[in-house]
Design a protein around this motif. Structure first.
Motif, mmCIF file in Angstrom:
data_model
loop_
_atom_site.group_PDB
_atom_site.id
_atom_site.type_symbol
_atom_site.label_atom_id
_atom_site.label_comp_id
_atom_site.label_asym_id
_atom_site.label_seq_id
_atom_site.Cartn_x
_atom_site.Cartn_y
_atom_site.Cartn_z
ATOM 1 N N MET A 456 77.355 92.425 -27.803
ATOM 2 C CA MET A 456 77.392 90.976 -27.543
ATOM 3 C C MET A 456 76.772 90.627 -26.188
ATOM 4 S SD MET A 456 81.028 89.829 -29.253
ATOM 5 C CE MET A 456 82.043 90.690 -28.055
ATOM 6 N N ASN A 457 75.760 91.392 -25.792
ATOM 7 C CA ASN A 457 75.028 91.114 -24.551
ATOM 8 C C ASN A 457 73.836 90.221 -24.885
ATOM 9 O OD1 ASN A 457 72.858 91.607 -22.480
ATOM 10 N ND2 ASN A 457 74.516 92.802 -21.538
ATOM 11 N N ILE A 458 73.838 88.989 -24.338
ATOM 12 C CA ILE A 458 72.813 87.999 -24.667
ATOM 13 C C ILE A 458 71.426 88.488 -24.257
ATOM 14 C CG2 ILE A 458 71.971 85.668 -24.182
ATOM 15 C CD1 ILE A 458 74.384 85.654 -25.953
ATOM 16 N N THR A 459 71.326 89.028 -23.048
ATOM 17 C CA THR A 459 70.015 89.445 -22.538
ATOM 18 C C THR A 459 69.423 90.559 -23.394
ATOM 19 O OG1 THR A 459 70.671 88.851 -20.288
ATOM 20 C CG2 THR A 459 68.791 90.347 -20.532
ATOM 21 N N HIS A 460 70.229 91.596 -23.651
ATOM 22 C CA HIS A 460 69.726 92.724 -24.439
ATOM 23 C C HIS A 460 69.356 92.305 -25.857
ATOM 24 C CE1 HIS A 460 72.000 95.786 -21.680
ATOM 25 N NE2 HIS A 460 70.924 95.248 -21.097
ATOM 26 N N THR A 461 70.162 91.410 -26.430
ATOM 27 C CA THR A 461 69.895 90.977 -27.803
ATOM 28 C C THR A 461 68.596 90.190 -27.890
ATOM 29 O OG1 THR A 461 72.280 90.851 -28.212
ATOM 30 C CG2 THR A 461 70.834 89.750 -29.792
ATOM 31 N N SER A 462 68.393 89.246 -26.966
ATOM 32 C CA SER A 462 67.174 88.424 -27.003
ATOM 33 C C SER A 462 65.934 89.280 -26.769
ATOM 34 C CB SER A 462 67.256 87.305 -25.962
ATOM 35 O OG SER A 462 67.442 87.841 -24.657
ATOM 36 N N GLU A 463 66.055 90.285 -25.878
ATOM 37 C CA GLU A 463 64.913 91.176 -25.642
ATOM 38 C C GLU A 463 64.604 92.011 -26.880
ATOM 39 O OE1 GLU A 463 66.046 93.444 -22.254
ATOM 40 O OE2 GLU A 463 65.530 91.857 -20.796
ATOM 41 N N LYS A 464 65.636 92.490 -27.531
ATOM 42 C CA LYS A 464 65.430 93.339 -28.700
ATOM 43 C C LYS A 464 64.829 92.557 -29.863
ATOM 44 C CE LYS A 464 67.731 97.087 -31.173
ATOM 45 N NZ LYS A 464 68.989 97.864 -31.305
ATOM 46 N N MET A 465 65.181 91.254 -29.953
ATOM 47 C CA MET A 465 64.679 90.453 -31.070
ATOM 48 C C MET A 465 63.425 89.658 -30.704
ATOM 49 S SD MET A 465 67.903 89.177 -33.275
ATOM 50 C CE MET A 465 66.741 88.999 -34.628
ATOM 51 N N PHE A 466 63.009 89.776 -29.422
ATOM 52 C CA PHE A 466 61.813 89.070 -28.952
ATOM 53 C C PHE A 466 61.937 87.559 -29.134
ATOM 54 C CE2 PHE A 466 60.453 93.290 -30.434
ATOM 55 C CZ PHE A 466 59.943 93.813 -29.244
ATOM 56 N N ILE A 467 63.112 87.030 -28.764
ATOM 57 C CA ILE A 467 63.320 85.577 -28.824
ATOM 58 C C ILE A 467 63.898 85.107 -27.492
ATOM 59 C CG2 ILE A 467 63.654 85.513 -31.333
ATOM 60 C CD1 ILE A 467 66.659 85.438 -30.865
ATOM 61 N N HIS A 468 63.809 83.809 -27.236
ATOM 62 C CA HIS A 468 64.315 83.235 -25.990
ATOM 63 C C HIS A 468 65.836 83.162 -26.040
ATOM 64 C CE1 HIS A 468 64.873 80.344 -22.677
ATOM 65 N NE2 HIS A 468 63.664 80.761 -22.266
ATOM 66 N N ARG A 469 66.467 83.220 -24.855
ATOM 67 C CA ARG A 469 67.928 83.144 -24.782
ATOM 68 C C ARG A 469 68.444 81.878 -25.450
ATOM 69 N NH1 ARG A 469 70.861 85.869 -20.667
ATOM 70 N NH2 ARG A 469 72.093 83.961 -20.415
ATOM 71 N N THR A 470 67.718 80.771 -25.231
ATOM 72 C CA THR A 470 68.168 79.498 -25.804
ATOM 73 C C THR A 470 68.166 79.560 -27.327
ATOM 74 O OG1 THR A 470 67.215 78.349 -23.902
ATOM 75 C CG2 THR A 470 67.755 77.013 -25.836
ATOM 76 N N THR A 471 67.111 80.188 -27.872
ATOM 77 C CA THR A 471 67.025 80.344 -29.331
ATOM 78 C C THR A 471 68.176 81.192 -29.844
ATOM 79 O OG1 THR A 471 64.616 80.217 -29.194
ATOM 80 C CG2 THR A 471 65.557 81.133 -31.221
ATOM 81 N N LEU A 472 68.491 82.254 -29.109
ATOM 82 C CA LEU A 472 69.586 83.125 -29.515
ATOM 83 C C LEU A 472 70.916 82.376 -29.483
ATOM 84 C CD1 LEU A 472 70.796 85.860 -30.264
ATOM 85 C CD2 LEU A 472 70.800 86.452 -27.829
ATOM 86 N N MET A 473 71.148 81.585 -28.420
ATOM 87 C CA MET A 473 72.401 80.848 -28.310
ATOM 88 C C MET A 473 72.544 79.867 -29.476
ATOM 89 S SD MET A 473 73.911 82.103 -25.688
ATOM 90 C CE MET A 473 75.204 80.887 -25.437
ATOM 91 N N TYR A 474 71.430 79.232 -29.840
ATOM 92 C CA TYR A 474 71.460 78.287 -30.959
ATOM 93 C C TYR A 474 71.826 79.022 -32.260
ATOM 94 C CZ TYR A 474 69.743 75.370 -34.743
ATOM 95 O OH TYR A 474 69.632 74.664 -35.922
ATOM 96 N N ARG A 475 71.193 80.194 -32.446
ATOM 97 C CA ARG A 475 71.467 80.949 -33.670
ATOM 98 C C ARG A 475 72.930 81.391 -33.730
ATOM 99 N NH1 ARG A 475 66.514 85.258 -34.692
ATOM 100 N NH2 ARG A 475 64.795 83.752 -34.789
ATOM 101 N N LEU A 476 73.474 81.817 -32.595
ATOM 102 C CA LEU A 476 74.850 82.298 -32.584
ATOM 103 C C LEU A 476 75.833 81.186 -32.913
ATOM 104 C CD1 LEU A 476 74.775 84.704 -29.497
ATOM 105 C CD2 LEU A 476 74.878 85.333 -31.918
#
Length: 519
Positions: A456-476
């Motif tokens: 549940m690490n935002i930074t590592h997840t966004s880097e691994k999926m090649f998406i922006h943090r904001t995009t990841l937060m929206y998806r979550l």
């Protein structure tokens, strides 16, 4: 000793030109020779020695074995088994030569029977037969232990020495070649004297299998290395094999009865039958083991080729020789080996490496259990070996060994889904994500998986999926509303992760496809 015309033809051909008219299988039925004239009644079970002008009524009617000096009436050739020699040969001389041939084989037969009556072993009997067959004679048992060899010659396999039994045994690489050879597999099913072609081992082999109570007990081989094998030797080998077979049965080393009872107790336990615990403990004591000794189990899968070549017993002996303080026996289309770690004292990792090497060289696959400390849990740990193979073959089909400790979670999934579909166990919200992804071309299912894998690490997840943090937060946020579970709760998070792993197992690591049951 009874002979047939085939043997006599081969012997006479060493001195004379012989024309043969043998119409069918020529049994060993003739006990002697009779010089026949027209007014003499033929003796039963005798070869009839006649002249070309023979008009004996019985011979003309047929059904005899005949040797003729000169070509006789065509009816004699047509109605009898017939050999024709030159009419220039004196009858007395030919009669004496046939008597000499009978004497040769009678002396051989009498020497064999006398030796057997004095308790001679297989080696002595083969030595007495060396001059008859001239080619190398080998006898080996169903464990592929060499029991006797005469007329040794260059070109024979180089046999390994088995320290435990003190006998020579067929090298493993030769056995592997046999196991893969279809013709050799067929030879393991035959009765009587048969010929194996040079395609198997590089030269022809005349052989006869020994069967005891319908079980393969061994084989005698005449190897075509010194001279060509003749048709008459089929009959001679049949005769010789009939003498050897009871000697083989008598001389074959029998297992200790208590050890056999111990093995049967283990098989009963594996089958779920009632077991006499005292008998089992006594068996452990007999082999120097204790109930709570640390040990583990290896189940080696035997293929159809192993049963066709009867190599399971050979493999059991090889395993016990390679791995001291082991107990090995065939069971349910497999071989079960138990290794006592208290007695062996090798590190488990070293033993596993040695086992892997043996399996690879023997073309085997096997399941290996975890370490156990109670022999009365045999059935549970044997189940581990079977489950390791079932799961391992699906997950790692290129491997040849499967250690249960490497497959515990897939093994649980395998058992969970034997009778119940995997989607019954899974978090329902994941199917909502799959459906949404399917309809909108999104990656919510994969996003949640990656987020959990990254703790549940935002930074590592966004880097691994090649998406922006904001995009990841929206998806979550979207995922949280659709899944309906609190992923910050350890228990719910575990249930979701378990669902992911179960779906991975069911779908071979691929993203699941929605089914009518899961929608």
């Amino acid at each position: 000793m009874r002979l047939n015309l085939t043997i006599l033809e081969e012997e006479l051909s060493k001195k004379y030109t012989v024309k043969s008219f043998l119409h069918e299988i020529d049994p060993m039925r003739y006990i002697g020779v009779q010089a026949l004239e027209d007014d003499i009644i033929p003796l039963e079970q005798h070869i009839l020695l006649i002249g070309a002008g023979c008009r004996n009524a019985a011979v003309l009617r047929g059904g005899y074995g005949v040797i003729s000096l000169g070509e006789p009436d065509s009816r004699i050739i047509r109605k009898n088994e017939c050999l024709i020699l030159s009419e220039d040969i004196p009858l007395v001389k030919l009669f004496s030569e046939i008597q000499r041939i009978y004497f040769k084989y009678t002396i051989w037969a009498e020497s064999l029977h006398e030796a057997v009556s004095k308790g001679a072993g297989l080696q002595e009997l083969c030595d007495l037969s060396a001059e008859i067959f001239e080619n190398p004679i080998l006898v080996y048992d169903n464990n592929l232990f060499l029991l006797a060899i005469s007329n040794d010659a260059q070109g024979l396999p180089v046999w390994d020495y088995d320290e435990k039994s003190g006998k020579r045994t067929l090298p493993l690489e030769v056995l592997n070649d046999f196991k893969l050879n279809e013709e050799f597999q067929q030879t393991m099913l035959t009765t009587g004297a048969k010929m194996c072609s040079e395609n198997v081992i590089g030269y022809k082999v005349l052989y006869h299998n020994f069967w005891v109570n319908n079980f393969y007990a061994g084989r005698i081989c005449i190897n075509e290395l010194k001279r060509e094998i003749t048709p008459g030797e089929y009959s001679l080998l049949e005769y010789f094999s009939n003498i050897l077979e009871p000697v083989l049965q008598y001389s074959k080393v029998r297992q200790n009865e208590r050890i056999k009872a111990f093995e049967q107790s283990l098989k009963d336990m594996l089958s779920g039958n009632a077991v006499n615990e005292m008998l089992l403990l006594a068996g452990l004591t007999d082999i120097g083991w204790g109930r709570n000794d640390r040990h583990f189990y290896i189940r080696i899968i035997t293929e159809d080729r192993d049963s066709k070549t009867f190599s399971a017993n050979y493999t059991c002996n090889q395993l016990e020789n390679h791995f001291p303080h082991s107990f090995v026996f065939p069971y349910d289309q497999s071989i079960l080996m138990i290794i006592n770690l208290e007695k062996n004292r090798k590190e488990l990792s070293i033993l596993l490496s040695e086992i892997k090497m043996f399996l690879r060289e023997g073309l085997f696959r096997a399941g290996i259990s975890r370490v156990c400390s109670d022999f009365f849990r045999l059935r549970e740990y044997f189940f581990q070996t079977a489950l390791a193979v079932q799961v391992g073959e699906k997950r790692d089909p290129m491997y040849w060994y499967y250690y249960f400790g490497d497959y515990t979670i897939p093994a649980m999934f395998h058992e969970m889904t034997r009778n119940i579909s995997s989607d019954i166990y899974c978090e329902r919200g994941l199917f909502s994500l799959l459906k949404y992804d399917e309809e909108h071309g999104t990656q919510l299912y994969e996003t949640l998986r990656t987020y959990l894998d990254c703790n549940m690490n935002i930074t590592h997840t966004s880097e691994k999926m090649f998406i922006h943090r904001t995009t990841l937060m929206y998806r979550l946020e979207r995922i949280s509303s659709m899944v309906g579970a609190d992923i910050k709760n350890p228990e719910e998070r575990f249930r979701i992760l378990l669902s992911y792993h179960l779906l991975d197992w069911t779908n071979g690591g691929q993203t699941p496809k929605l089914t009518p049951q899961s929608k």
